[in-house]
Write an enzyme that holds these catalytic residues in place. Structure first.
Site, PDB file in Angstrom:
ATOM      1  N   LYS A  13       0.836  -1.220   0.000  1.00  0.00           N
ATOM      2  CA  LYS A  13       0.000   0.000   0.000  1.00  0.00           C
ATOM      3  C   LYS A  13       0.865   1.261   0.000  1.00  0.00           C
ATOM      4  CE  LYS A  13      -2.168  -0.891   3.894  1.00  0.00           C
ATOM      5  NZ  LYS A  13      -1.503  -2.150   4.297  1.00  0.00           N
ATOM      6  N   ARG A  88      -9.041   0.845   9.554  1.00  0.00           N
ATOM      7  CA  ARG A  88      -8.658  -0.542   9.830  1.00  0.00           C
ATOM      8  C   ARG A  88      -9.710  -1.267  10.643  1.00  0.00           C
ATOM      9  NH1 ARG A  88      -2.640   0.397   9.322  1.00  0.00           N
ATOM     10  NH2 ARG A  88      -1.608  -1.582   9.599  1.00  0.00           N
ATOM     11  N   ARG A 127      11.867  -6.967   4.930  1.00  0.00           N
ATOM     12  CA  ARG A 127      11.731  -5.527   4.687  1.00  0.00           C
ATOM     13  C   ARG A 127      12.763  -4.725   5.506  1.00  0.00           C
ATOM     14  NH1 ARG A 127       5.675  -3.070   4.840  1.00  0.00           N
ATOM     15  NH2 ARG A 127       5.880  -3.100   7.087  1.00  0.00           N
ATOM     16  N   ARG A 159      11.928  -2.600  10.938  1.00  0.00           N
ATOM     17  CA  ARG A 159      10.904  -2.061  11.841  1.00  0.00           C
ATOM     18  C   ARG A 159      10.694  -3.007  13.015  1.00  0.00           C
ATOM     19  NH1 ARG A 159       5.747  -0.261   8.256  1.00  0.00           N
ATOM     20  NH2 ARG A 159       4.714  -1.267  10.012  1.00  0.00           N
ATOM     21  N   ARG A 170       0.051  -9.353  13.425  1.00  0.00           N
ATOM     22  CA  ARG A 170      -0.525  -8.270  12.616  1.00  0.00           C
ATOM     23  C   ARG A 170      -1.421  -8.829  11.517  1.00  0.00           C
ATOM     24  NH1 ARG A 170       4.578  -5.578  10.566  1.00  0.00           N
ATOM     25  NH2 ARG A 170       3.224  -4.107   9.501  1.00  0.00           N
TER      26      ARG A 170
HETATM   27  P1  AMP Z   1       1.372   0.272   9.173  1.00  0.00           P
HETATM   28  O1  AMP Z   1       2.627   1.006   8.907  1.00  0.00           O
HETATM   29  O2  AMP Z   1       0.187   0.819   8.433  1.00  0.00           O
HETATM   30  O3  AMP Z   1       1.525  -1.230   8.998  1.00  0.00           O
HETATM   31  O4  AMP Z   1       1.025   0.499  10.730  1.00  0.00           O
HETATM   32  C1  AMP Z   1       1.902   0.092  11.756  1.00  0.00           C
HETATM   33  C2  AMP Z   1       1.155  -0.035  13.064  1.00  0.00           C
HETATM   34  O5  AMP Z   1       0.590   1.232  13.418  1.00  0.00           O
HETATM   35  C3  AMP Z   1      -0.015  -0.998  13.046  1.00  0.00           C
HETATM   36  O6  AMP Z   1       0.370  -2.349  13.268  1.00  0.00           O
HETATM   37  C4  AMP Z   1      -0.850  -0.441  14.206  1.00  0.00           C
HETATM   38  O7  AMP Z   1      -0.295  -0.784  15.460  1.00  0.00           O
HETATM   39  C5  AMP Z   1      -0.681   1.047  14.035  1.00  0.00           C
HETATM   40  N1  AMP Z   1      -1.707   1.606  13.125  1.00  0.00           N
HETATM   41  C6  AMP Z   1      -1.524   2.188  11.908  1.00  0.00           C
HETATM   42  N2  AMP Z   1      -2.696   2.567  11.373  1.00  0.00           N
HETATM   43  C7  AMP Z   1      -3.654   2.211  12.278  1.00  0.00           C
HETATM   44  C8  AMP Z   1      -5.066   2.317  12.295  1.00  0.00           C
HETATM   45  N3  AMP Z   1      -5.751   2.856  11.270  1.00  0.00           N
HETATM   46  N4  AMP Z   1      -5.712   1.840  13.382  1.00  0.00           N
HETATM   47  C9  AMP Z   1      -5.059   1.315  14.439  1.00  0.00           C
HETATM   48  N5  AMP Z   1      -3.725   1.161  14.479  1.00  0.00           N
HETATM   49  C10 AMP Z   1      -3.023   1.614  13.401  1.00  0.00           C
END
Ligand code: AMP
Length: 216
Positions: A13, A88, A127, A159, A170
């Site tokens: 994404k 989400r 990654r 990360r 996740r």
């Molecule tokens: P991402 O980089 O989008 O994979 O997000 C990394 C982490 O940030 C996720 O595993 C969640 O812990 C938190 N996070 C990001 N976006 C959201 C969201 N819309 N709702 C809840 N937690 C989020």
């Protein structure tokens, strides 16, 4: 164009959003990036969010909803936006609909990028990201030019939430809490589905044809 990118962690994404941002000249709003910046700066929100993120759990709805409401009200979103990693949960999707309605706006498309779970695990464990410029690499598919260093010379890191056990969590969280949004947006006729397996260019051209004719 007001676009939501849906898909499991590792579906690409963020990478695709960066290209769409240039193509349509609209900002990418990544709640994950905003939260990581808050963690790095150790703001009160960042300190609270870190535990959830490190465990592969979702940050509470009210926190991310607040972030997105604030971000969407900024002038650079007037022309459109790409939401990457939000919503989400169904509660977030409902809140987004309300916020946009209050601004006299709506979502134009929800693009769901689909990748099988076995591919996602491999993608995410490999990654790496540059600490200096933020460029992403993969230790098998997009090997960095120098050992553990970015093309800009910056240090690469993994990360905290890209460790295998956290990745599995996740992906489970995605299935349980986020995948229901596919039906949610399907029933609103906003959903476009894209096969996320293939080269970057393949996926980009599938996205272009789904958004075909949309000038921005
Ligand atoms: P991402 O980089 O989008 O994979 O997000 C990394 C982490 O940030 C996720 O595993 C969640 O812990 C938190 N996070 C990001 N976006 C959201 C969201 N819309 N709702 C809840 N937690 C989020």
């Amino acid at each position: 164009m007001n676009l939501v990118l849906l898909g499991p962690p590792g579906a690409g994404k963020g990478t695709q959003a960066k290209i769409l941002t240039q193509k349509y000249d609209i900002p990418q709003i990544s709640t994950g990036d905003i939260l990581r910046a808050a963690v790095k700066e150790q703001t009160p929100m960042g300190v609270k969010a870190k535990t959830f993120m490190d465990n592969g759990a979702l940050v509470p709805d009210e926190v991310v909803i607040g972030i997105v409401e604030e971000r969407l009200a900024k002038a650079d979103c007037l022309k459109g936006f790409i939401l990457d990693g939000f919503p989400r949960t169904v509660r977030q999707a409902d809140a987004l609909k309300k916020t946009l309605a209050s601004l006299g706006r709506k979502i134009d498309y929800v693009l769901s990028i689909e990748v099988p779970r076995s591919d996602l695990l491999q993608r995410l464990t490999g990654r790496r990201t540059c600490r200096a410029c933020g460029r992403g690499y993969h230790i098998v598919y997009d090997v960095p030019p120098q050992d553990s260093k970015c093309e800009c010379g910056g240090e690469l890191y993994q990360r905290d939430d890209d460790l295998e056990e956290t990745i599995r969590r996740r992906l489970d969280v995605y299935e349980a809490q986020t995948a229901p949004l596919i039906d949610y947006y399907g029933s609103e006729s906003l959903l476009r589905t894209v096969d996320g397996v293939g080269t970057f260019d393949d996926i980009q051209s599938r996205i272009s044809s789904e958004l075909g004719g949309c000038a921005g």
